[in-house]
Design an enzyme around this catalytic site. Structure first.
Site, mmCIF file in Angstrom:
data_model
loop_
_atom_site.group_PDB
_atom_site.id
_atom_site.type_symbol
_atom_site.label_atom_id
_atom_site.label_comp_id
_atom_site.label_asym_id
_atom_site.label_seq_id
_atom_site.Cartn_x
_atom_site.Cartn_y
_atom_site.Cartn_z
ATOM 1 N N CYS A 43 5.938 7.290 1.737
ATOM 2 C CA CYS A 43 5.000 6.444 2.474
ATOM 3 C C CYS A 43 4.193 7.245 3.489
ATOM 4 C CB CYS A 43 5.743 5.317 3.178
ATOM 5 S SG CYS A 43 4.640 4.218 4.088
ATOM 6 N N CYS A 48 1.500 5.496 1.186
ATOM 7 C CA CYS A 48 0.705 4.454 1.835
ATOM 8 C C CYS A 48 -0.126 4.917 3.016
ATOM 9 C CB CYS A 48 1.605 3.291 2.282
ATOM 10 S SG CYS A 48 3.346 3.489 2.078
ATOM 11 N N LYS A 51 -3.004 7.368 1.962
ATOM 12 C CA LYS A 51 -3.871 6.573 1.079
ATOM 13 C C LYS A 51 -4.704 5.593 1.886
ATOM 14 C CE LYS A 51 -2.080 3.098 -0.736
ATOM 15 N NZ LYS A 51 -1.001 2.343 -1.408
ATOM 16 N N GLY A 178 -3.210 0.695 -14.454
ATOM 17 C CA GLY A 178 -3.759 -0.582 -14.020
ATOM 18 C C GLY A 178 -3.015 -1.200 -12.859
ATOM 19 N N TYR A 180 -1.320 -1.011 -8.738
ATOM 20 C CA TYR A 180 -1.987 -0.949 -7.444
ATOM 21 C C TYR A 180 -2.434 0.456 -7.091
ATOM 22 C CZ TYR A 180 2.384 0.706 -5.280
ATOM 23 O OH TYR A 180 3.495 1.432 -4.943
ATOM 24 N N GLU A 184 -6.313 1.202 -6.348
ATOM 25 C CA GLU A 184 -6.659 1.674 -5.012
ATOM 26 C C GLU A 184 -7.431 2.997 -5.063
ATOM 27 O OE1 GLU A 184 -3.037 -0.360 -2.428
ATOM 28 O OE2 GLU A 184 -2.761 1.634 -3.285
ATOM 29 N N ARG A 207 -0.877 -5.985 -13.559
ATOM 30 C CA ARG A 207 0.136 -6.763 -14.273
ATOM 31 C C ARG A 207 1.171 -7.289 -13.284
ATOM 32 N NH1 ARG A 207 5.081 -5.348 -16.621
ATOM 33 N NH2 ARG A 207 4.705 -3.168 -16.065
ATOM 34 N N THR A 313 7.741 -0.135 1.107
ATOM 35 C CA THR A 313 8.305 0.528 2.285
ATOM 36 C C THR A 313 9.018 -0.440 3.239
ATOM 37 O OG1 THR A 313 6.708 2.331 2.182
ATOM 38 C CG2 THR A 313 7.719 1.902 4.320
ATOM 39 N N ALA A 343 0.311 -6.238 -0.308
ATOM 40 C CA ALA A 343 -1.141 -6.037 -0.293
ATOM 41 C C ALA A 343 -1.510 -4.917 -1.246
ATOM 42 C CB ALA A 343 -1.626 -5.698 1.114
ATOM 43 N N HIS A 439 -13.018 -21.314 13.416
ATOM 44 C CA HIS A 439 -14.355 -21.253 12.817
ATOM 45 C C HIS A 439 -15.290 -20.389 13.664
ATOM 46 C CE1 HIS A 439 -17.744 -22.693 10.456
ATOM 47 N NE2 HIS A 439 -18.409 -22.896 11.603
ATOM 48 N N GLU A 444 -10.105 -19.683 7.627
ATOM 49 C CA GLU A 444 -10.069 -21.138 7.796
ATOM 50 C C GLU A 444 -10.004 -21.861 6.461
ATOM 51 O OE1 GLU A 444 -13.765 -23.156 9.155
ATOM 52 O OE2 GLU A 444 -14.615 -21.132 9.170
#
Length: 460
Positions: A43, A48, A51, A178, A180, A184, A207, A313, A343, A439, A444
């Site tokens: 990581c 991560c 990256k 394909g 993450y 990325e 996938r 992680t 994410a 808002h 929202e």
């Protein structure tokens, strides 16, 4: 009781191993940790964190396009790849140093070298003529990139680990995969001005994610100039005087300067001496553990990616805490893998938590309600961009609990962290609806979705 050098010996100083070592040492135990590369693991050093720096650097080009729509003008903008790499490496070294310092402050002995199990209580530090004994051992060696080693020309390709240290920015790159990592890096290189092609053998990228997310993201990243080739894979790589020719099974040949394989990661278990210590692997090559992270050897545990449970992680860190509570505080714990948010730092990014629509239809006996919206972010009002945000809620018809949240769009990772609190708490759609909107924001939309997109059930 036998006299051991340490109460706990940890193999692997990534996020999980470091947390377990620190907690145990702070609890008064004698602890050592071995690391063959750099403190911080995948990581911090080659995953991560670097990256994310690359993602942020590459997003600037898109931000400049947006800025022009708001009246800004720029002349002579350029990107200095070597300057970025230097700044990135300085920061990674700083973070690695912090990890090492924190281990020292906690009283953990740091062993620089590759640790190999000689028996259930003994490790050898390769090349240092050093053996160490421990009452308990924790394996936290993480994972490593996988590539098809037998494919002709594979030696001309790189993996994600080499992508962090390319001597120069290529003009053309083809990324195979394909998941993450592939998605990325496609966004990173495209954002930095590289002609980018993404090839994946499956029917669509990401996938395991919700089908609407997969389709929406594929459309959006193509708008950023990334060429996607699906249902296809390599047969060969050929090095030429002008680049590398990607020979594909559909007959296409594409020449690029760099070929990157991001085709998955595998547990890092090679030559660890697991058999000599009685540690078994499962049918996927990961270390076999029970719900409390204990291996098939009574005094050896394993956490993190090397167990191939949920390779994130923050999950490895939580598994480390559960290990410490179980083994050293007589408080048996196991990490709850349900409703863990994640994410994808693609461009645009993805944030998800809970069940996909397909998963919910299988697990919710009375069916699901789907609430979804697609809209252009306010930020793009002046740019002429046709980029769209996707937000989707999956609701259990019977309990009315929101069991899945899926977002594709700017700031999706930030939004999903807070949405995960609501999903983990089991809040109902009515409770989401009762929450007043902020808002004007994109977020929202999560509390103003009222029209059901589908009321199908699982019947039949």
């Amino acid at each position: 009781m036998a006299d051991y050098d340490y109460d706990l010996f940890v193999i692997g100083a990534g996020s999980g191993g470091v947390r377990a070592a620190r907690l145990t040492a702070l609890g008064g135990k004698r602890v050592a940790i071995a690391e063959e590369f750099r403190i911080g693991g995948t990581c911090v050093v080659r995953g991560c964190v670097p990256k994310k720096f690359m993602v942020m650097a590459s997003e600037v080009s898109h931000a400049l396009e947006i800025a022009e729509g708001y009246g800004w003008s720029f002349e002579g903008t350029s990107f200095d790849w070597p300057k970025f790499l230097e700044a990135k490496d300085v920061e990674i070294a700083r973070l690695s140093g912090i990890y090492a310092a924190n281990l020292g402050k906690a009283g953990v002995d740091l062993v620089h070298g590759r640790a190999v199990l000689k028996d259930a209580h003994t490790v050898e530090i390769v090349g240092k003529d050093q053996t160490i004994t421990a009452e308990k051992i924790l394996i936290a060696t993480g994972g490593r990139p996988w590539a098809p080693e037998t494919m002709p020309g594979i030696e001309h390709a790189i993996t994600s680990e080499e992508a962090f240290h390319l001597p120069e920015l290529p003009k053309r790159i083809l990324i195979a995969g394909g998941g993450y990592i592939a998605v990325e890096f496609a966004g990173i290189f495209a954002g930095l001005g590289v002609e980018t092609t993404l090839i994946y053998r499956g029917p669509n990228i990401l996938r395991g994610f919700d089908d609407d997310v997969r389709a929406h993201l594929a459309d959006e990243i193509e708008k950023r100039g990334i060429k996607i080739i699906l249902g296809c894979q390599h047969t060969e790589l050929k090095k030429t005087t002008t680049g590398i020719v990607n020979v594909l099974e559909n007959g296409m040949e594409i020449e690029t300067d760099v070929v990157m394989f991001a085709t998955g990661r595998v547990p890092h278990v090679v030559d660890l001496g697991l058999e000599t210590a009685g540690v078994e692997l499962d049918d996927k090559g990961a270390i076999k553990v029970d719900s409390l992270s204990k291996t098939t050897a009574d005094n050896i545990w394993a956490i993190g990616d090397v167990t191939d449970r949920m390779n994130l992680t923050p999950v490895a860190i939580r598994e480390a805490v559960a290990f410490h509570e179980t083994v050293y505080k007589d408080n048996p714990q196991h990490f709850d893998y349900e409703a863990v948010a994640t994410a994808v730092f693609s461009q645009p990014p993805v944030g998800v938590v809970g069940l996909t629509e397909a998963e919910a239809r299988h697990s919710c006996p009375k069916g699901v309600d789907i609430y979804a919206t697609r809209f252009r972010p306010m930020k793009y009002a002046f740019t002429g961009s046709d980029e769209r945000v996707l937000m989707k809620l999956v609701v259990d018809v019977d309990t009315q609990r929101v069991v899945g949240v899926h977002i594709v769009g700017p700031e999706a990772p930030e939004m999903i962290q807070l949405a995960a609190v609501a999903v983990k708490a089991g809040l109902t759609k009515a409770q989401w609806d009762a929450t007043c909107a902020v808002h004007p924001t994109m977020a929202e939309e999560l509390v103003t979705l009222k029209v059901k997109q589908s009321q199908e059930t699982n019947a039949g």
